[in-house]
Enzyme design. Structure first.
Site, PDB file in Angstrom:
ATOM      1  N   HIS A 170       0.824  -1.211   0.000  1.00 15.18           N
ATOM      2  CA  HIS A 170       0.000   0.000   0.000  1.00 15.18           C
ATOM      3  C   HIS A 170       0.860   1.264   0.000  1.00 15.18           C
ATOM      4  O   HIS A 170       0.368   2.340   0.315  1.00 15.18           O
ATOM      5  CB  HIS A 170      -0.947   0.014   1.201  1.00 15.18           C
ATOM      6  CG  HIS A 170      -1.705  -1.272   1.372  1.00 15.18           C
ATOM      7  ND1 HIS A 170      -1.291  -2.258   2.239  1.00 15.18           N
ATOM      8  CD2 HIS A 170      -2.811  -1.739   0.758  1.00 15.18           C
ATOM      9  CE1 HIS A 170      -2.127  -3.292   2.163  1.00 15.18           C
ATOM     10  NE2 HIS A 170      -3.051  -3.005   1.272  1.00 15.18           N
TER      11      HIS A 170
HETATM   12  S1  FES Z   1       1.694  -0.508   3.308  1.00 17.20           S
HETATM   13 FE1  FES Z   1       0.079  -1.858   3.761  1.00 17.20          FE
HETATM   14  S2  FES Z   1       1.120  -3.607   4.490  1.00 17.20           S
HETATM   15 FE2  FES Z   1       2.726  -2.215   4.094  1.00 17.20          FE
END
Ligand code: FES
Length: 222
Positions: A170
């Site tokens: 993410h």
């Molecule tokens: S940014 Fe979501 S698990 Fe690492």
């Protein structure tokens, strides 16, 4: 020095049982995603002592690591309690960057105020010795394994990148002390495991220096 050994199926089962968050299962990484560890890393290297029985290791016995083969700028990954533990030998340029505004202005918690490390690593380098970084390599958002993106030419992160880690799940980012960037999904700096130098070039993962009782179960997020 003994050759590093992958965890046995029995160790794997025990480690998973111990870790309530299955998505953080490092063994899945070993099975299918070794590439995310990064080009400058090495997997299962340099575990100097595996003298304890396999069951004892799976239960969390300390692991000794010989640091002498690790070159400046190189990171290795070992397993402790079923989790990836990164050991990075930072270069002088990387240490300089950690103390500069070019790095610290990007960070959510530059002073490591949140309890994600022992007292003995609550400093600008988040470690016992500035040159050596020891971290649990698990993103504090949802538990993916971030990529190692060093400072300089080997990184694909573009201009202005201070060196660090990028989580492709993410988009969370951390610097080379494991300090999380502001404005990314991950809420906390990467955890520092208990560890102790038992010689100039040998570290024991899973054991605090004398006088400390730090334990990963007490921290904000792992
Ligand atoms: S940014 Fe979501 S698990 Fe690492």
């Amino acid at each position: 020095m003994r050759e590093p050994q992958p965890l046995s199926p029995r160790q794997s089962a025990s480690a998973r049982h111990d870790d309530t968050v299955a998505r953080r299962d490092f063994l899945n990484l070993v099975a299918g995603s070794i590439a995310v560890v990064g080009a400058a890393s090495a997997l299962w290297p340099f575990i100097d002592s595996l003298e304890p029985a396999a069951d004892t290791l799976a239960a969390g016995a300390p692991v000794d690591v010989d640091l002498s083969p690790i070159k400046p700028g190189q990171q290795i990954t070992i397993a402790w309690r079923g989790r990836p533990i990164w050991i990075l030998r930072r270069t002088p340029d990387e240490l300089k960057m950690l103390q500069s505004a070019a790095d610290t202005r990007l960070l959510r918690d530059p002073d490591s105020a949140a309890y994600q490390q022992p007292k003995y690593a609550q400093n600008w380098h988040r470690s016992v010795k500035p040159e050596w970084l020891v971290l649990v390599g698990i993103c504090t958002h949802l538990g993916c394994i971030p990529n190692f993106e060093p400072l300089g030419g080997a990184s694909s992160m573009g201009p202005g990148w201070p060196g660090g880690y990028f989580c492709p799940c993410h988009g969370s980012k951390y610097d080379l002390a494991g300090r999380v960037f502001a404005g990314v999904p991950a809420p906390y700096n990467l955890p520092v495991p208990p560890y102790n130098f038992i010689a100039d070039n040998k570290v024991r993962i899973g054991e605090n220096p004398q006088g400390s009782t730090y334990d990963l179960t007490e921290i904000e997020q792992i």
